[in-house]
Design a protein around this motif. Sequence first.
Motif, PDB file in Angstrom:
ATOM      1  N   LEU A  12      -0.811   6.284  -3.485  1.00  0.00           N
ATOM      2  CA  LEU A  12      -0.934   4.895  -3.040  1.00  0.00           C
ATOM      3  C   LEU A  12      -0.336   4.020  -4.124  1.00  0.00           C
ATOM      4  O   LEU A  12      -0.448   4.331  -5.301  1.00  0.00           O
ATOM      5  CB  LEU A  12      -2.397   4.506  -2.868  1.00  0.00           C
ATOM      6  N   ILE A  81      -6.369  11.403  -4.081  1.00  0.00           N
ATOM      7  CA  ILE A  81      -5.604  10.157  -4.004  1.00  0.00           C
ATOM      8  C   ILE A  81      -5.219   9.722  -5.416  1.00  0.00           C
ATOM      9  O   ILE A  81      -6.074   9.690  -6.305  1.00  0.00           O
ATOM     10  CB  ILE A  81      -6.431   9.038  -3.333  1.00  0.00           C
ATOM     11  N   TYR A  86       2.263  -1.308  -8.413  1.00  0.00           N
ATOM     12  CA  TYR A  86       3.636  -1.675  -8.043  1.00  0.00           C
ATOM     13  C   TYR A  86       4.471  -1.860  -9.305  1.00  0.00           C
ATOM     14  O   TYR A  86       4.016  -2.435 -10.268  1.00  0.00           O
ATOM     15  CB  TYR A  86       3.672  -3.033  -7.350  1.00  0.00           C
ATOM     16  N   MET A 103      10.160  -2.544   6.524  1.00  0.00           N
ATOM     17  CA  MET A 103       9.102  -2.316   5.531  1.00  0.00           C
ATOM     18  C   MET A 103       9.073  -0.850   5.084  1.00  0.00           C
ATOM     19  O   MET A 103       8.804   0.028   5.877  1.00  0.00           O
ATOM     20  CB  MET A 103       7.748  -2.695   6.155  1.00  0.00           C
ATOM     21  N   PRO A 104       9.384  -0.604   3.791  1.00  0.00           N
ATOM     22  CA  PRO A 104       9.313   0.785   3.315  1.00  0.00           C
ATOM     23  C   PRO A 104       7.861   1.262   3.270  1.00  0.00           C
ATOM     24  O   PRO A 104       6.940   0.456   3.332  1.00  0.00           O
ATOM     25  CB  PRO A 104       9.897   0.705   1.908  1.00  0.00           C
ATOM     26  N   SER A 105       7.663   2.578   3.136  1.00  0.00           N
ATOM     27  CA  SER A 105       6.293   3.112   3.098  1.00  0.00           C
ATOM     28  C   SER A 105       5.816   3.190   1.653  1.00  0.00           C
ATOM     29  O   SER A 105       6.090   4.154   0.951  1.00  0.00           O
ATOM     30  CB  SER A 105       6.253   4.485   3.747  1.00  0.00           C
ATOM     31  N   PHE A 106       5.126   2.147   1.209  1.00  0.00           N
ATOM     32  CA  PHE A 106       4.651   2.101  -0.168  1.00  0.00           C
ATOM     33  C   PHE A 106       3.307   2.803  -0.330  1.00  0.00           C
ATOM     34  O   PHE A 106       2.837   2.984  -1.433  1.00  0.00           O
ATOM     35  CB  PHE A 106       4.477   0.653  -0.625  1.00  0.00           C
ATOM     36  N   LYS A 107       2.655   3.092   0.767  1.00  0.00           N
ATOM     37  CA  LYS A 107       1.314   3.672   0.657  1.00  0.00           C
ATOM     38  C   LYS A 107       1.239   4.943   1.475  1.00  0.00           C
ATOM     39  O   LYS A 107       1.920   5.092   2.475  1.00  0.00           O
ATOM     40  CB  LYS A 107       0.270   2.673   1.163  1.00  0.00           C
ATOM     41  N   GLY A 108       0.367   5.861   1.020  1.00  0.00           N
ATOM     42  CA  GLY A 108       0.132   7.079   1.786  1.00  0.00           C
ATOM     43  C   GLY A 108       1.292   8.054   1.769  1.00  0.00           C
ATOM     44  O   GLY A 108       1.585   8.694   2.766  1.00  0.00           O
TER      45      GLY A 108
ATOM     46  N   VAL B 232      -9.144   2.157   1.506  1.00  0.00           N
ATOM     47  CA  VAL B 232      -9.026   3.598   1.248  1.00  0.00           C
ATOM     48  C   VAL B 232      -9.663   3.981  -0.077  1.00  0.00           C
ATOM     49  O   VAL B 232      -9.919   5.146  -0.333  1.00  0.00           O
ATOM     50  CB  VAL B 232      -7.559   4.069   1.241  1.00  0.00           C
ATOM     51  N   ASN B 250      -3.905   6.230   5.731  1.00  0.00           N
ATOM     52  CA  ASN B 250      -3.102   6.289   6.959  1.00  0.00           C
ATOM     53  C   ASN B 250      -3.910   6.415   8.241  1.00  0.00           C
ATOM     54  O   ASN B 250      -3.370   6.773   9.286  1.00  0.00           O
ATOM     55  CB  ASN B 250      -2.076   7.434   6.897  1.00  0.00           C
ATOM     56  N   VAL B 300      -1.983  -5.807   2.538  1.00  0.00           N
ATOM     57  CA  VAL B 300      -0.852  -4.904   2.721  1.00  0.00           C
ATOM     58  C   VAL B 300      -1.294  -3.453   2.888  1.00  0.00           C
ATOM     59  O   VAL B 300      -0.483  -2.593   3.188  1.00  0.00           O
ATOM     60  CB  VAL B 300       0.160  -5.025   1.567  1.00  0.00           C
ATOM     61  N   GLY B 301      -2.602  -3.187   2.697  1.00  0.00           N
ATOM     62  CA  GLY B 301      -3.129  -1.860   3.000  1.00  0.00           C
ATOM     63  C   GLY B 301      -2.854  -1.485   4.452  1.00  0.00           C
ATOM     64  O   GLY B 301      -2.653  -0.317   4.776  1.00  0.00           O
ATOM     65  N   THR B 303      -0.272  -3.121   6.362  1.00  0.00           N
ATOM     66  CA  THR B 303       1.151  -3.252   6.721  1.00  0.00           C
ATOM     67  C   THR B 303       2.024  -2.160   6.112  1.00  0.00           C
ATOM     68  O   THR B 303       3.099  -1.889   6.607  1.00  0.00           O
ATOM     69  CB  THR B 303       1.726  -4.612   6.272  1.00  0.00           C
ATOM     70  N   MET B 304       1.561  -1.562   5.009  1.00  0.00           N
ATOM     71  CA  MET B 304       2.410  -0.573   4.333  1.00  0.00           C
ATOM     72  C   MET B 304       2.059   0.853   4.716  1.00  0.00           C
ATOM     73  O   MET B 304       2.796   1.774   4.408  1.00  0.00           O
ATOM     74  CB  MET B 304       2.266  -0.717   2.820  1.00  0.00           C
TER      75      MET B 304
END
Lengths: 135, 485
Positions: A12, A81, A86, A103-108, B232, B250, B300-301, B303-304
């Motif tokens: 994350l 996790i 950032y 929007m790139p995937s910054f999380k997960g 999360v 996710n 943003v948890g 949106t991302m």
Amino acid sequence: MEQKSKLYVTLLTGRTIEQGVAKERGKSSSEYAESVSVCYMDPEDMKQLGIKEKTNVQVSTEYGSVVVKALKSLRAPHTGIIYIPYGPWANVVVSSETHSIGMPSFKGVSAEIEPAPDMPVLGLEELLKKQFRKG
Amino acid sequence: MQVVKAVTCPVCGSLCDDIELTIDDGKIVKVKNGCAMCESKFLGYCGEHRISKPLIRRNGELVKASMKEAIGKAAEILAEANYPILYGWSSTSCEATRVGLELAEEVGGVIDNTAVVCHGPSLLSVQEVGIPSCTLGQIRHRADLVIYWGSDPWSAHPRHIERYTAFSEGRFEKSEWRGYLTKLKALIGRKKIESTLRRLFLKKQPSVSSVPEGKVCPTISRTGRKLIVIDVRRTKSAEMADYFIQVEPNKDYELLQAFRSLIRDQELDVDKVAGVPVEHLEEVADAMVGCSFGALFFGVGLTMSRGKLKNIDAALSLVRDLNMCTKFIIMPMRGHFNVTGANTVSTWQSGYPYAVDFSLGYPRYNPGETSVMDVLLRKESDAALVVASDPVANFPRKAVEHLVENPLIVIDPHMNATAQMADVVFPSAFVGIEAEGTAYRMDHVPLPLKKVVEPPRGVLPDEEILRRILSEVRKIKKAKTTEEA
């Protein structure tokens, strides 16, 4: 407990107050570099890897790999996790997949983490030079 | 010494407007009422990281140049480019963004703001579903249930809870600050007892368990203002909450849809959703339906993570469903102080909030195609202008690779990763400290930003620099057309 050389984790990225304060101070400051070149881990996961706090670890995803300093998460438990604030270090390993919405995937993001006590955490300039051969 | 009151803080989307600054000899020496980030900005704005003169890259090195030379070089780059990117805008004034849009139209480029990497998906969902909203003042006075989902205000908007939600003293709803302090005292007491016992018996401390299985939470059913956090990880904000739900990474979409079923009195035939026992969800659903004015803030948890705009679709739909039985509003937690303004100005001028493409001479909008990230990943742009933003530090590596390959112009007060890579760098005055302007708070309330001190000699505000570049671009283009004729 059996020690493992590598752990499969979910990465994350996000804000920390340290990163927020340092970015307002100045992004070329050492405080900024120190606040974002770290990786918060669950203490149980650190035990599994057999590392102590402030050991360097290498985080790898299918997009790249970067060496950061492991810190014990104050907000445990969240085994499996890891959390990198950032910044330029996190960007090396996050997914650039935007799923056609910008929007790139910054999380997960799926990632591997392994101890790298002999590898240095690069400074901002070195990191940029290594990644983009410029700066 | 002079004290300036009611200064608006140009850091995050909360735009706290009660800051008091003490100015001595043209410098800010004391900040009152601000959070850690606010103090850092007001006290550190003129530090050693400040750029003092325009810089131009010559033989691989950034060297000092005159303003005229730098304007000429920047205008030349933009006028010659076929498909330039104009990016940033969320940490500057609405007035500067307006000039930026004019410039984008003039050079036929793509203009995008940082919403694309924070609440872009939220804007897309709002266009599809709609949004029930209100001002933060209304929430402060009336909300008796506040939910933060995928957002950690303690870290990103430090005074949000205190000024606008659970810990604020409203006209009809009282602050829960005292209740929290009692809880904290009890927690510290318990920790002390635990550590004494540990010392006495040298026993290993049992690892902390997350939400205890099947335990009913007493605080959720009490009267008064309630705070729920869904995230999360156990953030600092989660520790302040009356109720915390830890969702698996996710899996927000599943959880949102589960809530939608529950508030429609449908039974779930599973034990757990996204790692959370259904009975806990039922408690929260009861609290949602039972409140008289609820507010759901999302960060943003949502949106991302996987699902992106679909997560927001589900959240907006959940709030729409809740409005069948009570009053509920939803609001995105905007990051930069004027990202809402950048979206608003862009919408006035072009019809679209972000990712606007002027390459055909009229505005086109199709995030995924005209968004800066996708343009960079497809390697289509051939120059870039970055204003008050740091994409090199915030974009995935692949996108940055293309950004730095082409001519890059940066307008920023501080040296950052993007400025280090740039070909032309303009120092600019801080909006809200050294220049006036307008910014939009996260609830779309416009607030004036004050000029409290003079900028360093020769340093201009973003708006002025952009105006000069625009007029130079027009001159170059005019010369070209007369030449061709």
